[in-house]
Motif scaffolding. Structure first.
Motif, short mmCIF file in Angstrom:
data_model
loop_
_atom_site.label_atom_id
_atom_site.label_comp_id
_atom_site.label_asym_id
_atom_site.label_seq_id
_atom_site.Cartn_x
_atom_site.Cartn_y
_atom_site.Cartn_z
N THR A 99 90.68 -16.63 90.46
CA THR A 99 90.79 -14.89 90.63
C THR A 99 90.63 -14.45 89.16
OG1 THR A 99 92.05 -15.71 92.58
CG2 THR A 99 92.18 -13.40 91.76
N THR A 100 91.29 -14.86 88.23
CA THR A 100 91.36 -14.10 87.05
C THR A 100 89.61 -14.25 86.45
OG1 THR A 100 93.37 -14.90 86.37
CG2 THR A 100 92.04 -14.35 84.53
N GLY A 101 89.29 -15.09 86.50
CA GLY A 101 87.58 -15.24 86.29
C GLY A 101 86.87 -14.04 87.05
N ARG A 102 87.25 -13.91 88.31
CA ARG A 102 86.25 -13.30 88.93
C ARG A 102 86.77 -11.69 88.66
NH1 ARG A 102 87.41 -13.36 94.79
NH2 ARG A 102 85.86 -12.06 94.98
N ALA A 103 87.98 -11.46 88.43
CA ALA A 103 88.27 -10.17 87.86
C ALA A 103 87.77 -9.88 86.53
CB ALA A 103 89.91 -10.07 87.81
N GLN A 104 87.71 -10.81 85.68
CA GLN A 104 87.10 -10.66 84.36
C GLN A 104 85.41 -10.39 84.33
OE1 GLN A 104 88.55 -14.35 82.86
NE2 GLN A 104 90.07 -13.30 81.43
N ASP A 111 82.71 -13.90 78.89
CA ASP A 111 83.08 -15.11 78.17
C ASP A 111 84.31 -15.70 78.86
OD1 ASP A 111 80.57 -15.26 76.83
OD2 ASP A 111 81.54 -14.14 74.98
N ALA A 112 85.38 -14.73 78.89
CA ALA A 112 86.74 -15.29 79.23
C ALA A 112 86.26 -15.46 80.75
CB ALA A 112 87.65 -13.87 79.16
N ALA A 113 85.60 -14.93 81.44
CA ALA A 113 85.45 -15.24 83.06
C ALA A 113 84.98 -16.71 83.02
CB ALA A 113 84.49 -14.53 83.59
N CYS A 114 84.02 -17.17 82.25
CA CYS A 114 83.42 -18.44 82.40
C CYS A 114 84.33 -19.52 82.02
CB CYS A 114 82.21 -18.55 81.37
SG CYS A 114 80.78 -17.58 81.99
N ASP A 115 85.19 -19.22 81.03
CA ASP A 115 86.38 -20.14 80.54
C ASP A 115 87.27 -20.43 81.60
OD1 ASP A 115 85.27 -20.58 78.10
OD2 ASP A 115 86.67 -19.01 77.05
N ALA A 116 87.87 -19.39 82.38
CA ALA A 116 88.89 -19.40 83.55
C ALA A 116 88.09 -20.17 84.67
CB ALA A 116 89.20 -17.95 83.76
N ILE A 117 86.79 -19.77 85.07
CA ILE A 117 86.13 -20.43 86.14
C ILE A 117 86.02 -21.77 86.04
CG2 ILE A 117 84.28 -20.40 87.73
CD1 ILE A 117 84.35 -17.30 87.40
N GLU A 131 84.01 -26.77 98.80
CA GLU A 131 83.58 -25.67 99.39
C GLU A 131 84.05 -24.66 98.49
OE1 GLU A 131 84.05 -22.17 103.05
OE2 GLU A 131 84.77 -24.42 103.20
N ILE A 132 85.19 -24.90 97.76
CA ILE A 132 85.70 -23.76 96.91
C ILE A 132 85.17 -23.95 95.39
CG2 ILE A 132 87.94 -22.94 95.54
CD1 ILE A 132 89.48 -23.85 97.94
N GLU A 133 84.86 -25.07 95.17
CA GLU A 133 84.24 -25.49 93.98
C GLU A 133 82.77 -24.94 94.02
OE1 GLU A 133 82.20 -29.17 91.50
OE2 GLU A 133 83.58 -29.78 93.29
N ALA A 134 82.36 -24.98 94.88
CA ALA A 134 80.85 -24.55 95.36
C ALA A 134 80.93 -22.91 94.98
CB ALA A 134 80.24 -24.61 96.65
N LYS A 135 81.80 -22.24 95.46
CA LYS A 135 82.12 -20.87 95.28
C LYS A 135 82.33 -20.42 93.84
CE LYS A 135 83.45 -19.90 100.16
NZ LYS A 135 84.85 -19.34 100.75
N ALA A 136 83.08 -21.36 93.35
CA ALA A 136 83.29 -21.08 92.18
C ALA A 136 81.84 -21.23 91.15
CB ALA A 136 84.39 -22.03 91.30
N HIS A 137 81.42 -22.38 91.43
CA HIS A 137 79.92 -22.35 90.55
C HIS A 137 79.23 -21.16 90.79
CE1 HIS A 137 79.94 -26.30 88.68
NE2 HIS A 137 80.76 -26.68 89.66
N ASN A 138 79.17 -20.64 92.07
CA ASN A 138 78.13 -19.55 92.09
C ASN A 138 78.65 -18.34 91.29
OD1 ASN A 138 76.32 -17.80 93.51
ND2 ASN A 138 77.83 -16.75 94.66
N ASN A 139 80.02 -18.03 91.11
CA ASN A 139 80.67 -16.97 90.34
C ASN A 139 80.38 -17.25 88.82
OD1 ASN A 139 81.67 -14.58 91.93
ND2 ASN A 139 82.52 -16.42 92.96
N LEU A 140 80.37 -18.77 88.62
CA LEU A 140 80.23 -19.15 87.22
C LEU A 140 78.92 -18.85 86.83
CD1 LEU A 140 81.07 -20.41 84.34
CD2 LEU A 140 80.61 -22.67 85.65
N GLY A 141 77.71 -18.79 87.86
CA GLY A 141 76.52 -18.53 87.42
C GLY A 141 76.21 -17.14 87.18
N VAL A 142 77.02 -16.31 88.13
CA VAL A 142 76.77 -14.70 88.02
C VAL A 142 77.48 -14.45 86.41
CG1 VAL A 142 77.88 -12.77 88.82
CG2 VAL A 142 77.01 -14.39 90.32
N SER A 143 78.55 -15.05 86.13
CA SER A 143 79.10 -14.54 84.88
C SER A 143 78.07 -15.18 83.62
CB SER A 143 80.53 -15.27 84.65
OG SER A 143 81.21 -14.55 83.46
#
Length: 172
Positions: A99-104, A111-117, A131-143
């Motif tokens: 959630t911190t990464g998504r907010a960042q 950069d901070a978002a990628c580290d947190a995620i 499933e959660i890991e997949a969603k997190a990878h998607n957001n890591l890709g966005v960041s």
């Protein structure tokens, strides 16, 4: 003493019910009601010294702020959860990182978002939460994409697609 014990048990249940109502309203895009329930639950959970529930309520408040487009409030809410982090489960700590990464991401702190995620992904993978890991990878890709790291973005999205296929989801 029995009356006090019953009242305490009801307060603990009420805080959990407030969390459930907050999430229900959040997913229905009723952010005002979601915020009201999460805030009420947080007051109760704090008074009852329930760190796990406090952290989860702070996370829900952060999600609501993200959905409303208020990155500053989202970061403030995940920051509030720091007071409880060490007393929470491993999954809640990972969820707070995610959630911190998504907010960042929304705050432009890529950069901070990628580290947190990335840290959250490690826990999700270890716990087998595909499933959660997949969603997190998607957001890591966005960041990664937004910070200009195309190779990392592509790698994250490929992992996202692989995990989706593993769960039986296909993306055309």
């Amino acid at each position: 003493a029995l009356a006090d014990a019953r009242a305490s048990r009801l307060d603990k249940q009420e805080a959990a019910c407030q969390l459930a109502l907050a999430e229900l309203h959040m997913y229905q895009s009723d952010y005002v009601a979601g915020n009201e329930h999460a805030s009420a639950g947080l007051l109760i959970a704090r008074s009852q010294r329930q760190p796990e529930l406090c952290a989860r309520l702070c996370k829900t408040l952060a999600h609501i702020a993200i959905y409303k487009g208020d990155a500053e409030a989202a970061l403030r809410h995940v920051g509030d959860a720091d007071d409880y982090r060490e007393f929470t489960t491993e999954l809640t700590r990972a969820d707070l990182l995610y959630t911190t990464g998504r907010a960042q991401i929304h705050a432009g702190q890529y950069d901070a978002a990628c580290d947190a995620i990335e840290k959250a992904i490690g826990t999700y993978r270890k716990m087998g939460l595909v499933e959660i890991e997949a969603k997190a990878h998607n957001n890591l890709g966005v960041s990664s994409f937004l910070r200009g790291d195309w190779d990392s973005a592509l790698s994250s999205w490929e992992r996202f697609f692989h995990l989706c296929e593993r769960m039986g989801n296909t993306i055309d």
